[in-house]
Design a protein around this motif. Structure first.
Motif, short mmCIF file in Angstrom:
data_model
loop_
_atom_site.label_atom_id
_atom_site.label_comp_id
_atom_site.label_asym_id
_atom_site.label_seq_id
_atom_site.Cartn_x
_atom_site.Cartn_y
_atom_site.Cartn_z
N PRO A 131 0.82 -1.21 0.00
CA PRO A 131 0.00 0.00 0.00
C PRO A 131 0.85 1.26 0.00
N GLY A 132 0.20 2.40 -0.12
CA GLY A 132 0.91 3.66 -0.14
C GLY A 132 1.49 4.01 1.22
N LYS A 133 2.40 4.97 1.19
CA LYS A 133 3.12 5.37 2.40
C LYS A 133 2.19 6.06 3.39
N ASN A 134 2.34 5.70 4.67
CA ASN A 134 1.61 6.32 5.78
C ASN A 134 0.10 6.16 5.66
N THR A 135 -0.34 5.03 5.12
CA THR A 135 -1.75 4.75 5.01
C THR A 135 -2.19 3.83 6.15
N THR A 136 -3.50 3.76 6.36
CA THR A 136 -4.09 2.81 7.30
C THR A 136 -4.94 1.84 6.49
N VAL A 137 -4.70 0.55 6.65
CA VAL A 137 -5.32 -0.46 5.80
C VAL A 137 -6.04 -1.51 6.63
N THR A 146 -1.00 -2.97 14.17
CA THR A 146 0.34 -3.34 13.72
C THR A 146 0.90 -2.27 12.78
N ARG A 147 2.15 -1.93 12.97
CA ARG A 147 2.84 -0.98 12.09
C ARG A 147 3.88 -1.74 11.29
N ILE A 148 3.84 -1.57 9.99
CA ILE A 148 4.71 -2.35 9.09
C ILE A 148 5.59 -1.40 8.29
N THR A 149 6.86 -1.75 8.16
CA THR A 149 7.81 -0.96 7.37
C THR A 149 8.51 -1.86 6.37
N LEU A 150 8.60 -1.41 5.15
CA LEU A 150 9.39 -2.09 4.11
C LEU A 150 10.53 -1.19 3.69
N ASP A 151 11.75 -1.72 3.75
CA ASP A 151 12.93 -1.08 3.18
C ASP A 151 13.41 -1.94 2.03
N PHE A 158 18.06 -2.12 -10.95
CA PHE A 158 17.39 -1.17 -10.08
C PHE A 158 18.39 -0.06 -9.76
N VAL A 159 17.94 1.18 -9.84
CA VAL A 159 18.86 2.30 -9.64
C VAL A 159 18.42 3.21 -8.50
N ARG A 160 17.53 2.72 -7.65
CA ARG A 160 17.12 3.47 -6.46
C ARG A 160 16.56 2.50 -5.43
N ASP A 161 16.45 3.00 -4.20
CA ASP A 161 15.80 2.25 -3.13
C ASP A 161 14.34 2.71 -3.01
N TYR A 162 13.55 1.88 -2.35
CA TYR A 162 12.14 2.20 -2.11
C TYR A 162 11.81 1.92 -0.64
N ALA A 163 10.80 2.59 -0.14
CA ALA A 163 10.39 2.36 1.25
C ALA A 163 8.93 2.74 1.42
N THR A 164 8.26 2.06 2.33
CA THR A 164 6.90 2.44 2.69
C THR A 164 6.62 1.99 4.11
N THR A 165 5.73 2.69 4.77
CA THR A 165 5.29 2.36 6.12
C THR A 165 3.78 2.51 6.18
#
Length: 385
Positions: A131-137, A197-202, A217-224
């Motif tokens: 899901p998108g960053k800083n969303t509640t699902v 629950t709070r989830i983080t992907l790096d 891949f030429v960049r990193d991605y992250a979402t919480t």
């Protein structure tokens, strides 16, 4: 930007003698107490170094104290020293099309630098992350990554995907084919998420090679994101009823009419996950392979699959609510009931669909159908075993 640099002044004893030029053009002290010349070597060198490999810095004599490898545009590669102190290796690979500066210091207080540039990427792979960053699902929402190009080096990619949760939730990555035909990997917990629950992907993918036809891949991605209240929508195809349960308590139970059984217009069974609340949209049956059955504006549309199954308002079908399944595949309700459900559900809520009047089970890639795969089977889909 040579790959071999001399630790000159750093590794000679001060004698007060005249300064002399070393063979690399740097000044170093000279005199009877001059120490043996010591070098560092870097495994990557030149203006077209190979990307995708860790950077290794080696000292031929003595011990390294620190090594810093910084990239143009900011950022640095973190690494570790070997037990004997003579070798430093970066934890991550060098990214394509990047210039790096290496600064090494030894335990004697000396330092020197080297540098190199990696060859640019012939093809770049990108991704779409949900899901998108800083969303509640909702409690059934997986982490889902769809790639623009094929991923053959799945193990290397999966190693770069780091998931952390606030309560050590057990889960696993699983590779599948998205409904679009592209490669996709989802991380789902063993059971539905616990509320709060709070989830983080790096996704530390910069410098990872997808493999043949995939590109770099030429960049990193992250979402919480955070999991909201525990909500489950129960759809009973046989009883023609829809119920919303929150924390185990029924807060809504209404009549509905789902897809006409016996053909392509039948609904899917199994667990579908609410993908999006799309509001009022145009629904055209030709876009989902059902000919010219309908073409109309539909209110309170809640998408459940990529193949076009929704829950929505269907006042034209009122005669069949609670009586029979006579839609073109969607779960239809009155305007009032659809509006009430629309207000209460959130993206990520599971719709658990049961009953005989179905054409099959929601596939893993048709929306978020991973819940229809057993936990044991899902774990086997990880590229890391």
């Amino acid at each position: 930007m040579a790959g071999t640099a001399v630790l000159g002044a750093a590794l000679t004893a001060c004698s007060g003698g005249a300064a002399a030029s070393g063979h690399d053009g740097r000044e170093q002290s000279a005199g009877p107490s001059k120490a043996a010349e010591t070098r560092i070597s870097v495994n990557l060198r030149g203006a077209t170094a190979t990307a995708g490999k860790p950077v290794t810095v080696t000292l031929t004599a003595g011990k390294l104290r620190t090594v810093t490898v910084s990239a143009d545009g900011g950022g640095a590669l973190v690494g570790r020293l070997s037990p004997d102190g003579r070798t430093w290796t970066s934890n991550r690979p060098a990214a394509p099309g990047t210039t790096y500066r290496v600064e090494a210091k030894d335990t004697g207080g000396g330092s020197d630098t080297a540098g190199f540039t990696t060859a640019p990427a012939g093809q770049v792979n990108k991704l779409t992350l949900a899901p998108g960053k800083n969303t509640t699902v909702g409690i059934a929402q997986p982490l889902s990554i769809v790639f623009d190009h094929p991923v053959k080096n799945r193990a290397a990619v999966e190693k770069a995907l780091k998931v952390s949760t606030s309560n050590d939730t057990e889960g696993s990555w699983g590779w599948l084919v998205d409904h679009s035909g592209r490669d996709r990997v989802d991380w789902r917990p063993k059971d539905y998420w616990k509320s709060g629950t709070r989830i983080t992907l790096d996704a530390d993918l910069n410098g990872v090679d997808s493999g043949p036809s995939g590109g770099w891949f030429v960049r990193d991605y992250a979402t919480t994101f955070t999991v909201g209240s525990s909500q489950v929508v129960k759809v009973d195809l046989d009883r023609h009823r829809l119920a919303l349960k929150r924390d185990g308590r029924t807060v809504m139970d209404v009549p509905m009419s789902a897809g006409t059984p016996g053909g392509d217009k039948a609904s899917w069974r199994g667990t579908a996950v609410l993908m999006a609340k799309e509001g009022t949209i145009n629904m055209n049956s030709e876009t989902v392979g059902l000919g010219d059955a309908y073409d109309k504006m539909v209110d309170f549309s809640m998408r459940l699959t990529w193949s076009g199954m929704y829950a929505h308002a269907a006042p034209w079908n009122a005669a069949y609510f609670g009586v029979a399944n006579r839609s073109s595949g969607c779960v239809g309700m009155s305007d009032a009931d659809a509006a009430s459900l629309y207000r209460q559900v959130r993206v990520g809520d599971p719709f658990e669909i049961t009953g005989a009047d179905a054409k099959g089970t929601v596939a893993e890639g048709n929306g978020y159908g991973a819940w229809n795969v057993s936990w044991a089977d899902w774990q086997t889909r990880s590229a890391l075993g």
